[in-house]
Design an enzyme around this catalytic site. Structure first.
Site, PDB file in Angstrom:
ATOM      1  CG  HIS A   9      37.725   8.458  41.029  1.00 57.85           C
ATOM      2  ND1 HIS A   9      38.981   8.581  41.578  1.00 57.85           N
ATOM      3  CD2 HIS A   9      37.517   9.604  40.331  1.00 57.85           C
ATOM      4  CE1 HIS A   9      39.504   9.741  41.235  1.00 57.85           C
ATOM      5  NE2 HIS A   9      38.630  10.390  40.486  1.00 57.85           N
ATOM      6  CB  CYS A  48      43.120   9.040  43.773  1.00 54.24           C
ATOM      7  SG  CYS A  48      41.351   9.123  44.156  1.00 54.24           S
ATOM      8  CB  CYS A  86      39.531   5.851  45.698  1.00 50.18           C
ATOM      9  SG  CYS A  86      38.587   6.617  44.355  1.00 50.18           S
ATOM     10  CD  GLU A 134      39.283   3.419  42.667  1.00 44.35           C
ATOM     11  OE1 GLU A 134      40.517   3.437  42.697  1.00 44.35           O
ATOM     12  OE2 GLU A 134      38.613   4.152  41.905  1.00 44.35           O
TER      13      GLU A 134
END
Length: 176
Positions: free
Chosen positions: A74, A104, A107, A76
């Site tokens: 991801h 999410c 993260c 992040e």
């Protein structure tokens, strides 16, 4: 007042929105949106992220799950890793993470573990958001670190990029 060199135009430090100078959070979110465009160009879900420390970007990434075939890739997570490398420590106090989509659970948890000071996000994520939409992970009183949160910064712009990506994907699926 400094003098301008002849024939040179001066540029504003930040892009104007509706005639007003954006605040710092909007300025950095605009940068995250530019990073999201790179994800779009790579046919990844267009989420962009920047980590800022002392008014300087020390981490910048977009989603790379498809390219890396990695469920943890991801925006992040990648930006947090870059930021830790830039500061040469996993403790990211004094850093603000800007991301175009509500994080999410993975993260948000990484932000707590990395001791991020602030999170600023754009659009909410009604399917997987772990800050306000599905879970409120950063409000959990038993966690050992608190992350300050500001949501909804340039939310319409952030959401529009995501909506267009999925609209295009659905249209492509219908063409098969």
């Amino acid at each position: 007042m400094p003098r301008k060199a002849p024939g040179r135009l001066t540029r504003p430090r930040a892009v104007c929105l509706n005639g007003a100078m954006p605040d710092k959070d909007e300025r950095w979110m605009q940068e995250a949106l530019r990073v999201a465009q790179a994800a779009l160009d790579a046919d990844e879900v267009p989420v962009g992220c920047v980590v800022v420390h002392e008014d300087r970007i020390i981490g910048r990434a977009h989603n790379q799950r498809e390219m890396l075939r990695d469920p943890t890739a991801h925006a992040e997570m990648i930006a947090l890793t870059q930021a830790a490398g830039a500061l040469e420590t996993w403790r990211l106090g004094g850093c603000t993470l800007y991301v175009t989509l509500e994080p999410c659970a993975m993260c948000a948890g990484a932000m707590v573990l990395g001791r991020i000071e602030r999170l600023v996000y754009g659009a909410t994520d009604p399917k997987a958001g772990a800050v306000e939409s599905v879970f409120r992970l950063l409000d959990e009183p038993r966690l050992n670190h608190k992350v300050a949160v500001r949501g909804g910064v340039l939310a319409a712009d952030c959401g529009a990029v995501l909506s267009e990506f999925f609209r295009t994907k659905r249209a492509g699926d219908d063409a098969c």
